[in-house]
Structure formats: C-alpha cells, structure tokens
Design an enzyme around this catalytic site. Sequence first.
Site, PDB file in Angstrom:
ATOM      1  N   GLU A 155      -7.046  -7.241  -0.561  1.00  0.00           N
ATOM      2  CA  GLU A 155      -7.389  -7.399   0.710  1.00  0.00           C
ATOM      3  C   GLU A 155      -9.023  -7.230   0.813  1.00  0.00           C
ATOM      4  O   GLU A 155      -9.437  -6.091   0.726  1.00  0.00           O
ATOM      5  CB  GLU A 155      -6.707  -6.428   1.785  1.00  0.00           C
ATOM      6  CG  GLU A 155      -5.340  -6.517   2.194  1.00  0.00           C
ATOM      7  CD  GLU A 155      -4.722  -5.604   3.024  1.00  0.00           C
ATOM      8  OE1 GLU A 155      -5.550  -4.907   3.628  1.00  0.00           O
ATOM      9  OE2 GLU A 155      -3.546  -5.547   3.299  1.00  0.00           O
TER      10      GLU A 155
ATOM     11  N   GLU B  38       0.843  -1.114   0.088  1.00  0.00           N
ATOM     12  CA  GLU B  38       0.208   0.025   0.009  1.00  0.00           C
ATOM     13  C   GLU B  38       0.862   1.271  -0.003  1.00  0.00           C
ATOM     14  O   GLU B  38       0.536   2.481   0.795  1.00  0.00           O
ATOM     15  CB  GLU B  38      -0.924  -0.096   1.014  1.00  0.00           C
ATOM     16  CG  GLU B  38      -2.062  -0.913   1.127  1.00  0.00           C
ATOM     17  CD  GLU B  38      -3.078  -0.864   2.494  1.00  0.00           C
ATOM     18  OE1 GLU B  38      -4.300  -1.297   1.933  1.00  0.00           O
ATOM     19  OE2 GLU B  38      -2.678  -0.550   3.458  1.00  0.00           O
TER      20      GLU B  38
END
Length: 616
Positions: free
Chosen positions: A263, A186
């Site tokens: 995710e 991320e």
Amino acid sequence: MKMNKNHKTVLVILNIIVSFLISSCSSPKEQVRIGNDTFTIEGKDIQLICGEMHYPRIPHEYWRDRLKRARAMGLNTVSAYVFWNFHERQPGEFDFSGQADIAEFIRTAQEEGLYVILRPGPYVCAEWEMGGLPWWLLKKRDIALRTLDPYYMERVGIFMKEVGKQLAPLQVNKGGNIIMVQVENEYGSYGNDKEYLKFIAELMRDCGVKELLFTSDGPQDDMLSGGTLPDILKVANFGSRASASFRKLKEYQGFKAPSMCGEFWNGWFDHFGEKHHHRAAAPVVSELKNMLRSGASFNFYMFHGGTNFGFTAGANHEKCYQPTITSYDDDALLNEWGGYTDKYYAVRKELLSAQSLPETELPQEPLRQTVGDIKLTKYAAFIDNIEALGEKHESVSPESMEHFGQNFGFICYHHHLVGKYGGKLYLDGLADRAYIFVNKEYKGVIYRNDKKQCIDLHGLSGENDIDILVEAMGRVNYGPHLLDRKGVDQIRINYQVLSHWDIYTLPLDNIDKLRYTDTKGLDTPTFMRGTFKTTSRGDCFVHTAGLKKGYIFINGFCLGRYWDIGPQESLYIPGTILKDENEIVVLELENSLKTTVRIDDKHNIAGGKKKKFFFF
C-alpha cells in the site's frame, strides 16, 4: 531382452508422453513466480504497477469506466479486498451478484488489460464497517476475532470456500488474471499468532489458491515480527522513505525476493471532525520515481476510493471513538466520483514515461448535473414511528443490536417507569450516540466520547415513559477494539438499575413505512421528505449546509451519514440511482430548522474543525 537404439528411442518418447499426460491431468502449477528482484508471470518478468479499488464503494455500472482510467494512467494491475460482510450479510446466506459480483469485477479488469491482486482477508480493515468482518460474529458473546477461536475459524472456512468457488477459476494458471493472494491483512498491527496465520494460508490453498501468497505489514520490527510467515512473500505498506522501508523488509524476507510496497499511501482518509487530508502531487511523484528507478513493485492506496454508502463506514478507536466519514475520496488519484486530479496527471506522466507507453486520449470526465433547491415538505418524527419501523423485543436487561440479530442503524430502549425519581440517567457501555426522551419529549443527547455518560432528570412521579434511541455510527475497523457491539449495556437512574425493557431494532431498511404529516415538530429527530425531477442520469451532490447530523436517502437508497463538524459538507449521488421522478428523505437527528436542500454538480469535502497530524 536386449534393446536396440530404436527400442530405446520409442521408450523415451513413451516416457515423455506419459509424463505430459500425468502433468496435464494434475493440478495446474502456479504461473506467478519471484526471482531475485522481480516478479515473473507466465515466463515474463514484470514490475507490478498497481492501484487499489474496492468494488462495493463504486457503483456497479461504473466499474469498467474506473478500470479504463486505471489502465490509461499506466497501471498494469489492480488490487482489491474481498469484503466478507458484503457477501455474507446473514450467516450462511451468500451474495455474489450485482454490486457484490466480485468475479465480474475481476473479469472486467482482465478485459481492460489488468492483472488483479486479491486481498480476501478474512479481515481487511479498509476503514470499512468492522474491517469487513460480519456483524453477526458478535452475537457469540465469547468470540475471539482474528484468532484460532473454533467458531470464528469455522465461519472463516465456510466463507473462504465460497470465495474459492467464485474466484479460484480466475487465477492466471487457469487463464484468468489473479496473480497474487494476500494472507490476512496487516496482522502484525494486531497480533502475533503464527499458528493462526499458517491456518489462513493453508485454508487458502485448500480453497483453490494456486498462485503466489503474500503478507502485508508496516515496515516496523514489531509488525513484521508478528505478521509474517517464513516461507511466504512479504510486502510492506508505507507512504514515504521507500528505500529505508525496503531495507527493513529485506531483514525479514528470509529469501531472495523483489521489493514491493503493498500500500503506497498517496492520500489518507478522514474522520468526522478532522480537517480533510490532502497530499500534494510533488511528494507522491518523488517517492514514485524512487520506486520506479529501483525496480520495486507498488500499489497506490487508493487509486480510486469511492464512497462508504449507507452504514458501511467504519471507525477507529485510539484515545476515543473516531467515526469515518461517508466519503472515501481518500485524496486518491481519481476523486470520489471518478474525476481526474492533479495527482492523476502527474503520476500518469511518470508511469507512461517509465514504461515507454504512448499518451493516449483519456476517457471523458464523468457526467455531472445540477438539479437545484428542493423543498422538504413532509415530516415524520422518529419517536412517533418507532413501532412502524421497528421490530419489538422484550428483555429484562438492555441488550446489544447484535443480540437481537440487527446489523446497522438504530435501536430504541423503552421503559415504563413508575414511582418518584430524580437525579441522573446513566447509560453504561454506550455505543455510540443516544437521544433521550421522557414521555416522547426530547431531553438531550449522550455520545460515547462524552466524559459524563448521563443527563439530568427533573423530578418524575407517577407513570412516565423513557425512550433511549441509540445510533450506531460504524463498528471499529482497526486495532484492539474490534469487539464493538452497538447499543447500551446497562441503564440506571443514579445507582438503581432499570429492568424490563421493550426494545425496538431499527435497521432503517423500510423507510417506506414512515407516516408523514405536514407539520415539523420541534426538538426531535425527524424524517423530512421532498421530491424532484430529472431526466439526466449524471452524478450530483446533495449539500448539507444548515443541517446538523443525520442520513440522506434517495429513492430508498441510503447515501450515508452527514455531520456538521465536517469535513464533509455534501454527499455523492450516483446517477445510477436516479429516475425521472425522485424522492429524497433527510433524517435530521439534531433539530436543524432547515427544510430545503440543494443538489448540484459540485462536491464539498474541504471543511472540518480540527487538524490531525498523520505520518506518510
């Protein structure tokens, strides 16, 4: 010379043989490929149905059990971070054994019929201490984390090479089960340095990664702009609105590739003081159906969360410091101790149906036990045991834990004050919570979130001893505040800066050195000791109702933190750490009068005083 047909045939065969021999001696080619809308592994198209599990958060002895439950739910893949600070706890000292044996975790997954998506960072977030980055990086005062800072990248390279030695042989191209490897984590939520990302990707190749690389970011323009590379697969992280998220992802993909949710947030983690987060099964299943129908791949985050044992829980920092609780139950599909949830059953039904898999018998629920009430009969005041537990350092000015080579726990600043003083005692740059003593008499507590970082001191004259015991409650793991050194920057009375300190580092890895008495002191952080027997090795939970704030140790193993602001009101005890004769030590920091704790088979994580809205 003229060649007849036979000569030409022989030459063609020889060329084929030579080509085969050359290819056999060269580096193995990647076995995982992406087409227009699917992943292909060893020539077979596959929809990746994955769940996240973290090996440090699950007792080593339970790895196979949890992986069996993943396979039984219908998963074909598990995803796992590599926690740098779990493997290199001191610079250059690597541990890949026992609880840290990630290669064993991956091999066990293969034995249970599961592929592995590897997420080695070097930064992983994960609500874990400092996002997986090792504390000792902060010893370098001018370090710039997650950048091309020379020292940072040197240490990243050293660690990644060690990871490569352990895990490169476990890729699919070598007969293993690692199919994909994530570049950073991320990164678009933190920075936009594409040269840094390229360096990490090239480093992974240099360390032996032959399979598919990918980046993982939120489905937002800024995150995808900052966190992706043009020639590397991109996946998106979200909890809802899959169709819109995948459309946004395709704007940045740059080539034809399958849609994947890196995710899929089927639950959420908790900070101290918040209401326990819960997401019902219905919206999870609704999003799941959409992804199954569209052929998208996905990763349940979390399939099984586990526990932030010891000092491993991290923290967030938005408007204020937000420490994460010990439990990483995360409202996941399997609960903290590996038991089934309503969401597990609902998701399993959909996954088995979508893959035309038979409904086999599930592994039994984990064994649990009740021990009963335990009296805490021996006491050791923390302030009286500083020298026994700590290593002494002398310094003109206060310095951080990291400066003295300390990882976690507490640090105590001792000053011998001579003269007449009054007014306020200030702690500048406090991280995180300080307990103040004058002549070993407890005077109060200061928290880094308090508006006033001071306490009143009544008139002092002559000679007085000031002790400031600072608790580290987890380094920030997400966002721009990763440089979260622990301790105090400066200590003063009014405007006068105090100099010359005896500083004691207290990682609490030696509580066997405590000197106990039969009398419990008042108004002071205290270790309280008891014993209990059990012949069972079933899991259980120690309840903290009536206690205020502190830590609990069983047979020297730190279960983690508790705090009466909730939401967690019991700590998980894995049966793997129990013996026939057991010791429990409770470090109560804020003067609870309770001297009995209960251990039974029920977990309580439903409390909390504040509600926090978050977006799925």
